[in-house]
Design a protein around this motif. Structure first.
Motif, PDB file in Angstrom:
ATOM      1  N   GLY A 108       3.477  -3.520  -7.156  1.00  0.00           N
ATOM      2  CA  GLY A 108       2.047  -3.259  -7.570  1.00  0.00           C
ATOM      3  C   GLY A 108       1.113  -2.582  -8.880  1.00  0.00           C
ATOM      4  N   ARG A 110       1.504   1.487   1.677  1.00  0.00           N
ATOM      5  CA  ARG A 110       2.429   1.045   1.835  1.00  0.00           C
ATOM      6  C   ARG A 110       3.590   2.336   1.925  1.00  0.00           C
ATOM      7  NH1 ARG A 110       3.113  -5.429   0.024  1.00  0.00           N
ATOM      8  NH2 ARG A 110       1.824  -5.672   1.914  1.00  0.00           N
ATOM      9  N   THR A 144      -3.651  -1.060  -1.198  1.00  0.00           N
ATOM     10  CA  THR A 144      -1.722  -2.129   0.064  1.00  0.00           C
ATOM     11  C   THR A 144      -0.935  -0.926  -0.649  1.00  0.00           C
ATOM     12  OG1 THR A 144      -2.745  -3.791  -0.420  1.00  0.00           O
ATOM     13  CG2 THR A 144      -0.555  -3.926  -0.196  1.00  0.00           C
ATOM     14  N   LEU A 145      -0.818  -0.713  -1.642  1.00  0.00           N
ATOM     15  CA  LEU A 145       0.288  -0.303  -2.503  1.00  0.00           C
ATOM     16  C   LEU A 145       1.015   1.174  -2.035  1.00  0.00           C
ATOM     17  CD1 LEU A 145       3.089  -0.020  -4.399  1.00  0.00           C
ATOM     18  CD2 LEU A 145       1.915   0.539  -5.886  1.00  0.00           C
ATOM     19  N   TYR A 178       4.796  -3.344  -2.878  1.00  0.00           N
ATOM     20  CA  TYR A 178       3.749  -4.802  -3.594  1.00  0.00           C
ATOM     21  C   TYR A 178       5.068  -6.093  -4.000  1.00  0.00           C
ATOM     22  CZ  TYR A 178      -0.712  -6.978  -4.454  1.00  0.00           C
ATOM     23  OH  TYR A 178      -1.101  -7.982  -4.234  1.00  0.00           O
ATOM     24  N   GLU A 196       3.532 -11.367  -4.050  1.00  0.00           N
ATOM     25  CA  GLU A 196       2.429 -10.578  -3.956  1.00  0.00           C
ATOM     26  C   GLU A 196       1.544 -10.790  -5.168  1.00  0.00           C
ATOM     27  OE1 GLU A 196       2.209  -7.891   0.039  1.00  0.00           O
ATOM     28  OE2 GLU A 196       3.218  -7.595  -1.440  1.00  0.00           O
ATOM     29  N   TYR A 197       2.144 -10.717  -6.396  1.00  0.00           N
ATOM     30  CA  TYR A 197       1.231 -10.268  -7.459  1.00  0.00           C
ATOM     31  C   TYR A 197       1.159 -10.970  -8.558  1.00  0.00           C
ATOM     32  CZ  TYR A 197       1.527  -7.681 -11.879  1.00  0.00           C
ATOM     33  OH  TYR A 197       0.676  -7.220 -13.428  1.00  0.00           O
ATOM     34  N   GLU A 248       8.131  -1.380  -9.795  1.00  0.00           N
ATOM     35  CA  GLU A 248       6.982  -2.219  -8.948  1.00  0.00           C
ATOM     36  C   GLU A 248       5.624  -2.850  -8.522  1.00  0.00           C
ATOM     37  OE1 GLU A 248       5.011  -2.666  -5.871  1.00  0.00           O
ATOM     38  OE2 GLU A 248       6.976  -0.311  -5.460  1.00  0.00           O
ATOM     39  N   ARG A 289      -5.388  -4.342  -4.328  1.00  0.00           N
ATOM     40  CA  ARG A 289      -3.452  -4.344  -4.994  1.00  0.00           C
ATOM     41  C   ARG A 289      -3.379  -2.933  -4.364  1.00  0.00           C
ATOM     42  NH1 ARG A 289      -1.194  -4.230 -10.201  1.00  0.00           N
ATOM     43  NH2 ARG A 289      -3.135  -5.029 -10.853  1.00  0.00           N
TER      44      ARG A 289
END
Length: 233
Positions: free
Chosen positions: A89, A153, A149-150, A128, A132-133, A87, A146
């Motif tokens: 994120g 989601r 958002t993670l 994520y 995006e990262y 992941e 960040r």
């Protein structure tokens, strides 16, 4: 123990080799991506055993793509028999520091990681995304954004009864729990290596009943005096 609703646990990786031996960076191909020390591996193994003995019913392990996090996640995964999902994120704070000399967004070879850590599931689609990262994350608020958002989601995509272990870095351990739980105050540094933090949803709000707890391994192996200088990740 009775789990109701989604839970997220943050696990900081074990002791990184360059905090034990700073000269490691001088010849490293990826100086921002160290492995664990022997002590760090032991910290991760004890953490896995502690998680299993507590009976925490983890349904998912998400790991930062950095080697030290995957290595930590792998030791836990082998004990509790839950595969690892990479992941982005959960990754390191992408800011250039002495410890993490980022110059650009790092590349990750997930197939190579899976050959080393066979509990990684390459079929997982990160919540994520890799695109995006991105470097640079100039402020700690970028890390918080960040993670907001993670976590959102996670709540949208995973079953509400999920119990998720996220293997991550010191910046997340330091700044995410107080971002979510207004009753917490800040801590100096990032918490110890292989510390656990518990996040639960209570009346639609995140709460953190456990923050940066490493008591499960402290005393069983020597504490490293230099393991957690302030603001290292």
């Amino acid at each position: 123990l009775n789990w109701i609703g989604m839970e997220v646990w943050l696990l900081r990786h074990g002791e990184r080799i360059d905090h034990f031996d700073p000269s490691w960076r001088l010849t490293a191909e990826r100086p921002f991506d160290p492995c664990l020390t022997e002590t760090g591996v032991k910290q991760a193994q004890i953490t896995g055993t502690s998680i299993k003995s507590r009976g925490i019913p983890f349904t998912h392990i998400l790991s930062s793509p950095f080697f030290r996090a995957c290595q930590t996640a792998n030791e836990v995964s082998k004990v509790i028999n839950v595969p690892i999902n990479i992941e982005y994120g959960a990754g390191e704070w992408l800011i250039e520091t002495k410890d993490n000399p980022f110059k650009s967004t790092p590349e990750f070879d997930l197939e190579a990681l899976q050959k080393t850590f066979q509990t990684i599931d390459l079929n997982y689609s990160p919540l994520y995304g890799k695109t995006e990262y991105q470097f640079p994350e100039l402020e700690e608020e970028d890390v918080r954004k960040r993670w907001r958002t993670l976590l959102q989601r996670l709540r949208e995509k995973l079953p509400k009864e999920s119990v998720v272990l996220i293997v991550t870095h010191g910046a997340a351990v330091r700044c995410i729990p107080p971002m979510l739980d207004e009753n917490l105050t800040s801590i100096e540094g990032c918490g110890n290596y292989c510390s656990l933090s518990q996040l639960i949803i209570d009346k639609e709000k995140w709460k953190c009943p456990m923050w940066a707890d490493s008591s499960h391994w402290e005393g069983l192996i020597p504490t490293i005096p230099h393991a957690d200088p302030p603001r290292q990740h």
